[in-house]
Design an enzyme around this catalytic site. Structure first.
Site, mmCIF file in Angstrom:
data_model
loop_
_atom_site.group_PDB
_atom_site.id
_atom_site.type_symbol
_atom_site.label_atom_id
_atom_site.label_comp_id
_atom_site.label_asym_id
_atom_site.label_seq_id
_atom_site.Cartn_x
_atom_site.Cartn_y
_atom_site.Cartn_z
ATOM 1 N N ASP A 18 0.765 -0.730 -0.048
ATOM 2 C CA ASP A 18 0.202 0.137 0.126
ATOM 3 C C ASP A 18 1.203 0.995 0.441
ATOM 4 O OD1 ASP A 18 -2.451 1.773 -0.017
ATOM 5 O OD2 ASP A 18 -2.590 1.215 2.082
ATOM 6 N N ASN A 66 -10.848 -2.175 -5.624
ATOM 7 C CA ASN A 66 -9.936 -1.525 -6.741
ATOM 8 C C ASN A 66 -10.770 -1.639 -8.217
ATOM 9 O OD1 ASN A 66 -6.836 -3.234 -5.494
ATOM 10 N ND2 ASN A 66 -8.038 -1.113 -4.918
HETATM 11 C C1 FPP Z 1 -1.770 0.725 -3.424
HETATM 12 O O1 FPP Z 1 -1.690 1.937 -3.179
HETATM 13 C C2 FPP Z 1 -1.353 -0.532 -4.735
HETATM 14 C C3 FPP Z 1 -2.592 -1.101 -5.124
HETATM 15 C C4 FPP Z 1 -4.099 -0.736 -5.120
HETATM 16 C C5 FPP Z 1 -1.938 -1.742 -6.462
HETATM 17 C C6 FPP Z 1 -1.021 -2.085 -6.320
HETATM 18 C C7 FPP Z 1 -0.394 -2.254 -7.589
HETATM 19 C C8 FPP Z 1 0.858 -2.800 -8.129
HETATM 20 C C9 FPP Z 1 1.840 -2.595 -6.935
HETATM 21 C C10 FPP Z 1 1.396 -2.479 -9.378
HETATM 22 C C11 FPP Z 1 1.118 -3.795 -10.497
HETATM 23 C C12 FPP Z 1 1.331 -5.243 -9.681
HETATM 24 C C13 FPP Z 1 2.163 -6.122 -9.900
HETATM 25 C C14 FPP Z 1 1.947 -6.962 -9.765
HETATM 26 C C15 FPP Z 1 3.256 -5.593 -11.154
HETATM 27 P P1 FPP Z 1 -2.498 2.800 -3.042
HETATM 28 O O2 FPP Z 1 -2.831 3.477 -4.441
HETATM 29 O O3 FPP Z 1 -3.642 2.687 -2.564
HETATM 30 O O4 FPP Z 1 -1.971 3.993 -2.739
HETATM 31 P P2 FPP Z 1 -2.805 4.811 -1.498
HETATM 32 O O5 FPP Z 1 -3.204 4.190 -0.292
HETATM 33 O O6 FPP Z 1 -0.960 5.578 -1.159
HETATM 34 O O7 FPP Z 1 -3.176 5.596 -2.171
#
Ligand code: FPP
Length: 246
Positions: A18, A66
């Site tokens: 996250d 998501n």
């Molecule tokens: C959380 O950060 C992350 C996600 C919802 C998506 C995760 C995706 C990746 C790491 C990239 C694609 C995956 C792979 C396996 C290559 P957030 O957007 O919730 O962050 P925030 O809480 O700061 O808004």
């Protein structure tokens, strides 16, 4: 090199990566740039886990919830995922890593479904490490899917409802052979499970760090494991029982 006790490594680590969006905001960059850095970091952390001898790693790459994010953000994450599956996995395959996934794969694009299915098939026999990507995953949906399958078996007479127990439920999870995680690492300082492995986390040790996912490097991973090694896992017993003095 590691200062960790290699005889007490967690066998299975789960990660909620996250903080990509907040990382980008702090840098004055668009959110999608945070996801790009986040996906680069997936490579780094998988590699460190392999180097340390962690046998299983499960990453919450994309939850069912998501899908409700803005369309351009969902598209950007899907592009990163497609890129990762096509360009970042050769090294893992060479290292004998098994690539697996959990979630409702049929909700992903046909191209991504094809890539992940093909990778899973190609690496099925690999055993140096097992990396599972949770994709379009929801812990509640996994339990609903398990209940549906159990009811179908009961209705067709293959299963006696009175005989249903915890083992029956486990056997109907997406990956019954994947042991429960020993350690959950959540970056980004949110203290919650967010519909990840609800059944499997019953006795998982939780570790939350303020580090945002793109900043969570190999050193932080080692710190999380070191903290895990200091914990006493009691599984409902007393400390004396666990230490064998009672
Ligand atoms: C959380 O950060 C992350 C996600 C919802 C998506 C995760 C995706 C990746 C790491 C990239 C694609 C995956 C792979 C396996 C290559 P957030 O957007 O919730 O962050 P925030 O809480 O700061 O808004």
């Amino acid at each position: 090199m590691t200062l960790l006790d290699t005889s007490k490594l967690p066998r299975h680590i789960a990660i909620i990566p996250d903080g990509n969006g907040r990382w980008a905001e702090v840098q004055g960059l668009p959110r999608n740039e945070g996801h790009r850095r986040g996906s680069d970091n997936v490579r780094e952390i998988v590699s460190r886990c392999h180097e340390l001898g962690i046998k299983m790693l499960t990453i919450y790459a994309f939850s069912q919830e998501n899908w409700n994010r803005p369309r351009d953000e969902v598209d950007a994450i899907m592009e990163l995922l497609a890129h990762y599956l096509q360009h970042e996995t050769d090294e893992l395959v060479e290292k004998g890593v098994r690539i697996d996934s959990i979630g409702r794969l049929d909700e992903l694009s046909p191209a991504i479904q094809k890539d992940i299915t093909e990778l899973m098939r190609r690496t099925e026999g690999n055993d140096s490490m097992r990396v599972t990507f949770a994709l379009s995953y929801s812990g509640r949906a996994e339990l609903v899917d398990a209940v549906r399958a159990i009811v179908r078996e009961a209705e067709s007479g293959q299963l006696d409802p009175e005989a249903i127990d915890e083992k029956t439920l486990r056997l109907h999870l997406y990956r019954p052979d994947l042991p429960d995680p020993d350690l959950l690492i959540r970056t980004g300082d949110e203290h919650r499970i967010s519909n990840f492995l609800l059944w499997q986390f019953a006795y998982t040790e939780l570790y939350v760090t303020e580090a945002l996912w793109p900043d969570f490097g190999p050193e932080q991973l080692d710190l999380a494991i070191a903290e895990y090694q200091r914990r006493e896992r009691r599984f409902g017993l007393t400390s004396a029982q666990v230490r064998g003095s009672e």
